[in-house]
Design a protein around this motif. Structure first.
Motif, PDB file in Angstrom:
ATOM      1  N   LEU A 155       5.640  11.154   4.663  1.00 56.81           N
ATOM      2  CA  LEU A 155       6.755  12.003   4.176  1.00 56.81           C
ATOM      3  C   LEU A 155       7.929  10.921   5.262  1.00 56.81           C
ATOM      4  N   TYR A 156       7.693  10.521   6.512  1.00 54.06           N
ATOM      5  CA  TYR A 156       9.645   9.735   6.582  1.00 54.06           C
ATOM      6  C   TYR A 156       9.412   8.690   6.145  1.00 54.06           C
ATOM      7  N   ARG A 157       8.067   8.379   5.508  1.00 57.65           N
ATOM      8  CA  ARG A 157       8.671   7.330   4.669  1.00 57.65           C
ATOM      9  C   ARG A 157       9.255   7.182   3.568  1.00 57.65           C
ATOM     10  N   LEU A 158       8.815   8.268   2.753  1.00 52.73           N
ATOM     11  CA  LEU A 158       9.304   8.653   1.435  1.00 52.73           C
ATOM     12  C   LEU A 158      11.104   8.861   1.942  1.00 52.73           C
ATOM     13  N   GLN A 159      11.335   9.747   2.895  1.00 50.66           N
ATOM     14  CA  GLN A 159      12.771  10.093   2.537  1.00 50.66           C
ATOM     15  C   GLN A 159      13.353   9.220   2.844  1.00 50.66           C
ATOM     16  N   GLU A 160      13.140   7.773   3.791  1.00 45.01           N
ATOM     17  CA  GLU A 160      13.277   6.612   4.062  1.00 45.01           C
ATOM     18  C   GLU A 160      13.788   6.234   2.966  1.00 45.01           C
ATOM     19  N   HIS A 161      12.728   5.809   2.282  1.00 44.36           N
ATOM     20  CA  HIS A 161      12.983   4.906   0.782  1.00 44.36           C
ATOM     21  C   HIS A 161      13.445   5.528  -0.572  1.00 44.36           C
ATOM     22  N   PHE A 162      13.294   7.067  -0.445  1.00 39.65           N
ATOM     23  CA  PHE A 162      13.558   7.571  -1.761  1.00 39.65           C
ATOM     24  C   PHE A 162      14.435   8.489  -1.943  1.00 39.65           C
ATOM     25  N   GLY A 163      14.995   9.187  -0.391  1.00 44.32           N
ATOM     26  CA  GLY A 163      15.761  10.334  -0.208  1.00 44.32           C
ATOM     27  C   GLY A 163      15.193  11.365   0.261  1.00 44.32           C
ATOM     28  N   ASP A 164      13.588  11.369  -0.594  1.00 43.28           N
ATOM     29  CA  ASP A 164      13.353  12.827  -0.180  1.00 43.28           C
ATOM     30  C   ASP A 164      11.561  12.561  -0.281  1.00 43.28           C
ATOM     31  N   GLY A 165      11.321  14.052   0.488  1.00 45.52           N
ATOM     32  CA  GLY A 165       9.867  13.792   0.546  1.00 45.52           C
ATOM     33  C   GLY A 165       8.598  14.077  -0.342  1.00 45.52           C
ATOM     34  N   SER A 172       1.015  -1.424  -0.144  1.00 43.62           N
ATOM     35  CA  SER A 172       0.093  -0.051  -0.041  1.00 43.62           C
ATOM     36  C   SER A 172       0.708   1.589   0.054  1.00 43.62           C
ATOM     37  N   PHE A 173       2.064   0.892   0.713  1.00 47.55           N
ATOM     38  CA  PHE A 173       2.954   2.446   1.069  1.00 47.55           C
ATOM     39  C   PHE A 173       3.486   2.889  -0.392  1.00 47.55           C
ATOM     40  N   PHE A 174       4.311   1.779  -0.766  1.00 49.14           N
ATOM     41  CA  PHE A 174       5.041   2.145  -2.293  1.00 49.14           C
ATOM     42  C   PHE A 174       3.993   1.920  -3.114  1.00 49.14           C
ATOM     43  N   LEU A 175       2.663   1.520  -3.700  1.00 53.38           N
ATOM     44  CA  LEU A 175       1.406   2.020  -4.439  1.00 53.38           C
ATOM     45  C   LEU A 175       1.462   3.255  -4.361  1.00 53.38           C
ATOM     46  N   ALA A 176       0.935   4.117  -3.265  1.00 53.28           N
ATOM     47  CA  ALA A 176       0.484   5.259  -2.835  1.00 53.28           C
ATOM     48  C   ALA A 176       1.241   6.316  -3.468  1.00 53.28           C
ATOM     49  N   ALA A 177       2.759   6.042  -2.862  1.00 59.04           N
ATOM     50  CA  ALA A 177       4.528   7.056  -2.697  1.00 59.04           C
ATOM     51  C   ALA A 177       4.019   6.652  -4.586  1.00 59.04           C
ATOM     52  N   SER A 178       4.116   5.555  -5.829  1.00 58.71           N
ATOM     53  CA  SER A 178       4.419   5.409  -6.701  1.00 58.71           C
ATOM     54  C   SER A 178       3.245   6.635  -7.051  1.00 58.71           C
ATOM     55  N   LEU A 179       1.867   6.540  -6.966  1.00 59.81           N
ATOM     56  CA  LEU A 179       1.579   7.798  -7.049  1.00 59.81           C
ATOM     57  C   LEU A 179       1.314   8.975  -7.396  1.00 59.81           C
ATOM     58  N   TYR A 180       1.994   9.274  -5.978  1.00 58.44           N
ATOM     59  CA  TYR A 180       2.607  10.231  -5.267  1.00 58.44           C
ATOM     60  C   TYR A 180       3.875  10.529  -6.464  1.00 58.44           C
ATOM     61  N   HIS A 181       4.460  10.491  -6.684  1.00 63.35           N
ATOM     62  CA  HIS A 181       5.928  10.483  -7.477  1.00 63.35           C
ATOM     63  C   HIS A 181       5.561  10.647  -9.236  1.00 63.35           C
ATOM     64  N   ALA A 182       4.220   9.971  -9.660  1.00 67.93           N
ATOM     65  CA  ALA A 182       3.701  10.119 -10.750  1.00 67.93           C
ATOM     66  C   ALA A 182       2.408  11.585 -11.023  1.00 67.93           C
ATOM     67  N   HIS A 183       2.777  12.052  -9.496  1.00 66.29           N
ATOM     68  CA  HIS A 183       1.610  13.559  -9.632  1.00 66.29           C
ATOM     69  C   HIS A 183       0.308  13.368  -9.808  1.00 66.29           C
ATOM     70  N   ARG A 184      -0.168  11.723 -10.145  1.00 66.23           N
ATOM     71  CA  ARG A 184      -1.460  11.269 -10.108  1.00 66.23           C
ATOM     72  C   ARG A 184      -2.512  11.679  -8.998  1.00 66.23           C
ATOM     73  N   ILE A 185      -1.470  12.033  -7.548  1.00 63.08           N
ATOM     74  CA  ILE A 185      -2.414  11.856  -6.659  1.00 63.08           C
ATOM     75  C   ILE A 185      -1.823  13.107  -5.850  1.00 63.08           C
ATOM     76  N   SER A 186      -2.745  13.860  -4.710  1.00 61.51           N
ATOM     77  CA  SER A 186      -1.735  14.863  -4.115  1.00 61.51           C
ATOM     78  C   SER A 186      -1.107  14.339  -2.922  1.00 61.51           C
ATOM     79  N   PHE A 187      -0.271  14.596  -1.791  1.00 57.47           N
ATOM     80  CA  PHE A 187      -0.033  14.080  -0.669  1.00 57.47           C
ATOM     81  C   PHE A 187      -0.699  13.273   0.200  1.00 57.47           C
ATOM     82  N   SER A 188      -1.407  14.709   0.608  1.00 61.36           N
ATOM     83  CA  SER A 188      -2.408  13.899   1.805  1.00 61.36           C
ATOM     84  C   SER A 188      -2.971  12.795   1.324  1.00 61.36           C
ATOM     85  N   ALA A 189      -3.264  12.563   0.152  1.00 60.04           N
ATOM     86  CA  ALA A 189      -4.473  11.858  -0.767  1.00 60.04           C
ATOM     87  C   ALA A 189      -3.444  10.229  -0.722  1.00 60.04           C
TER      88      ALA A 189
END
Length: 84
Positions: A52-62, A22-39
């Protein structure tokens, strides 16, 4: 829609915890600019800060901002300051 993952994903996602898919799917949609950060945080069932913490942990930025958003914000600031 129910999502079924191939068994091979278990080995890859297992170390990240039960909700990793769920996290990686949501993060992928966020990174692809398909959904907002809060969504994305809501879809991942995480608080704003935890997502935000998990994004920084796994992708280096939030946060990831589109260039257009930055230019629009700069134009707004210029207009508020009375500059052309």
């Amino acid at each position: 829609m129910r999502l079924y993952l191939k068994p091979e994903f278990d080995e890859v996602l297992g170390p990240f915890g039960d909700e990793a898919a769920s996290f990686f799917l949501a993060a992928s949609l966020y990174h692809a600019h398909r959904i907002s950060f809060s969504a994305a945080a809501a879809l991942a069932d995480l608080s704003f800060e935890a997502f935000l913490y998990r994004l920084q942990e796994h992708f280096g930025d939030g946060f990831r901002l589109a260039d257009e958003s930055v230019w629009e914000d700069l134009a707004t600031v210029d207009s508020l300051m009375g500059q052309p």
